[in-house]
Design a protein around this motif. Sequence first.
Motif, short mmCIF file in Angstrom:
data_model
loop_
_atom_site.label_atom_id
_atom_site.label_comp_id
_atom_site.label_asym_id
_atom_site.label_seq_id
_atom_site.Cartn_x
_atom_site.Cartn_y
_atom_site.Cartn_z
N THR A 246 75.51 7.93 59.58
CA THR A 246 76.52 8.91 60.01
C THR A 246 77.89 8.28 60.12
OG1 THR A 246 76.97 10.59 61.70
CG2 THR A 246 76.12 8.49 62.51
N GLY B 136 78.92 11.60 63.40
CA GLY B 136 77.92 11.99 64.40
C GLY B 136 77.03 13.17 64.07
N SER B 137 77.39 14.00 63.08
CA SER B 137 76.56 15.19 62.79
C SER B 137 75.13 14.81 62.43
CB SER B 137 77.09 15.99 61.61
OG SER B 137 78.45 16.06 61.56
N THR B 138 75.00 13.83 61.55
CA THR B 138 73.67 13.48 61.05
C THR B 138 72.83 12.86 62.15
OG1 THR B 138 74.80 13.10 58.96
CG2 THR B 138 72.52 12.40 59.08
N TYR C 71 79.32 13.23 51.21
CA TYR C 71 80.69 12.78 50.95
C TYR C 71 80.88 12.82 49.44
CZ TYR C 71 81.02 11.68 55.83
OH TYR C 71 81.05 11.81 57.20
N ALA C 72 81.72 13.75 48.97
CA ALA C 72 81.89 13.98 47.53
C ALA C 72 80.52 14.11 46.86
CB ALA C 72 82.73 12.88 46.90
N ILE D 211 79.64 20.61 54.93
CA ILE D 211 80.36 21.82 55.33
C ILE D 211 80.20 22.94 54.31
CG2 ILE D 211 82.10 20.99 56.97
CD1 ILE D 211 83.83 20.91 54.19
N THR D 212 79.48 22.68 53.21
CA THR D 212 79.27 23.74 52.22
C THR D 212 78.27 24.76 52.79
OG1 THR D 212 79.58 22.07 50.52
CG2 THR D 212 78.59 24.15 49.81
N TYR E 272 74.89 24.61 44.43
CA TYR E 272 75.53 23.37 44.89
C TYR E 272 74.45 22.39 45.39
CZ TYR E 272 78.26 20.15 47.70
OH TYR E 272 78.81 19.01 48.24
N LEU F 265 89.13 12.79 61.74
CA LEU F 265 88.92 12.10 60.45
C LEU F 265 89.81 10.87 60.31
CD1 LEU F 265 88.74 15.09 57.91
CD2 LEU F 265 86.86 13.94 59.10
N HIS G 58 89.98 9.51 54.85
CA HIS G 58 89.28 10.78 54.61
C HIS G 58 90.24 11.96 54.55
CE1 HIS G 58 84.95 9.45 55.71
NE2 HIS G 58 85.30 9.15 54.48
N ALA H 95 91.79 11.80 51.21
CA ALA H 95 90.84 12.18 50.15
C ALA H 95 90.74 13.71 50.05
CB ALA H 95 89.47 11.57 50.44
N LEU H 96 90.69 14.38 51.19
CA LEU H 96 90.59 15.84 51.20
C LEU H 96 91.85 16.47 50.64
CD1 LEU H 96 88.82 16.51 54.63
CD2 LEU H 96 87.81 16.67 52.35
C1 FMN Z 1 86.18 12.86 52.61
C2 FMN Z 1 85.13 13.87 52.91
C3 FMN Z 1 84.33 14.34 51.87
C4 FMN Z 1 83.35 15.32 52.15
N1 FMN Z 1 82.58 15.80 51.10
C5 FMN Z 1 81.69 16.79 51.35
C6 FMN Z 1 80.92 17.33 50.29
O1 FMN Z 1 80.97 16.91 49.13
N2 FMN Z 1 80.08 18.36 50.58
C7 FMN Z 1 79.95 18.86 51.83
O2 FMN Z 1 79.20 19.83 52.04
N3 FMN Z 1 80.63 18.33 52.88
C8 FMN Z 1 81.49 17.31 52.66
N4 FMN Z 1 82.19 16.75 53.70
C9 FMN Z 1 81.88 17.15 55.08
C10 FMN Z 1 80.88 16.18 55.72
O3 FMN Z 1 79.77 16.02 54.91
C11 FMN Z 1 80.37 16.73 57.05
O4 FMN Z 1 81.42 16.71 57.91
C12 FMN Z 1 79.14 15.95 57.53
O5 FMN Z 1 78.47 16.69 58.51
C13 FMN Z 1 79.49 14.59 58.12
O6 FMN Z 1 78.31 13.93 58.53
P1 FMN Z 1 78.39 12.67 59.50
O7 FMN Z 1 79.27 13.07 60.65
O8 FMN Z 1 77.00 12.44 59.95
O9 FMN Z 1 78.91 11.52 58.70
C14 FMN Z 1 83.16 15.80 53.47
C15 FMN Z 1 83.96 15.28 54.50
C16 FMN Z 1 84.93 14.34 54.24
C17 FMN Z 1 85.76 13.82 55.37
#
Ligand code: FMN
Length: 175
Positions: free
Chosen positions: A9, A12-14, A53-54, A82-83, A90, A122, A126, A129-130
């Motif tokens: 993670t 923290g979501s995961t 992430y991507a 977030i999708t 997807y 973020l 990040h 990148a967004l």
């Molecule tokens: C740079 C960046 C790229 C991301 N790419 C995707 C993606 O490709 N698909 C998606 O559904 N969410 C994407 N997200 C959202 C994250 O996957 C989401 O916030 C996730 O719950 C984070 O998990 P974590 O907090 O456990 O690391 C992206 C977020 C960031 C900051």
Amino acid sequence: MNAIVVYKTKYGSTKTYAEWIGEELNCKTADAKEITIDELEKYDTIIYGGGLYAEIINGVILITKNIERLKNKKIAVYTTGITPLDCREYYDKIVVEKNFKNGLPQCIKIFNFTGKMIINELTAVHKAALKTLKKIMSSKKEPTEMEKLLIELCDADGDFCDRSQIAELVKYIVS
Ligand SMILES: Cc1cc2nc3c(=O)[nH]c(=O)nc-3n(C[C@H](O)[C@H](O)[C@H](O)COP(=O)(O)O)c2cc1C
């Protein structure tokens, strides 16, 4: 049941989902940083979680690169992102193809959960990148529906973690 939930993670979501799954299954959870493949091999059931992430499932290489050693186990992989979960193309096509180059191994079942993205939390990298992704997508003359959605998702801001989403995974593991 000899099971473990392993997660990687950034925000923290995961980990939140790992703890919920660990509670439901009454099993150990571990950060991927703290576990080796030798330790992982001791479990019959492995649940691996990573944020998207991507389209890459954070750290899933731990499973894919060791698949020969793990192929006789019951494995569930979950993503957080977030999708919206109804974007099945997807999740079932794009994410699967990007992370499992030789196709999804028979021993793995995938689950998708909504995670959190709090813009203020973020990292600068990040955020940048967004911004770049949004700029590229927005410059397209005729964006596809998926690209239009991606533009919108770059501005998503909120915590969409939801414990009820783990029900199907838990049911699969205990079945
Ligand atoms: C740079 C960046 C790229 C991301 N790419 C995707 C993606 O490709 N698909 C998606 O559904 N969410 C994407 N997200 C959202 C994250 O996957 C989401 O916030 C996730 O719950 C984070 O998990 P974590 O907090 O456990 O690391 C992206 C977020 C960031 C900051």
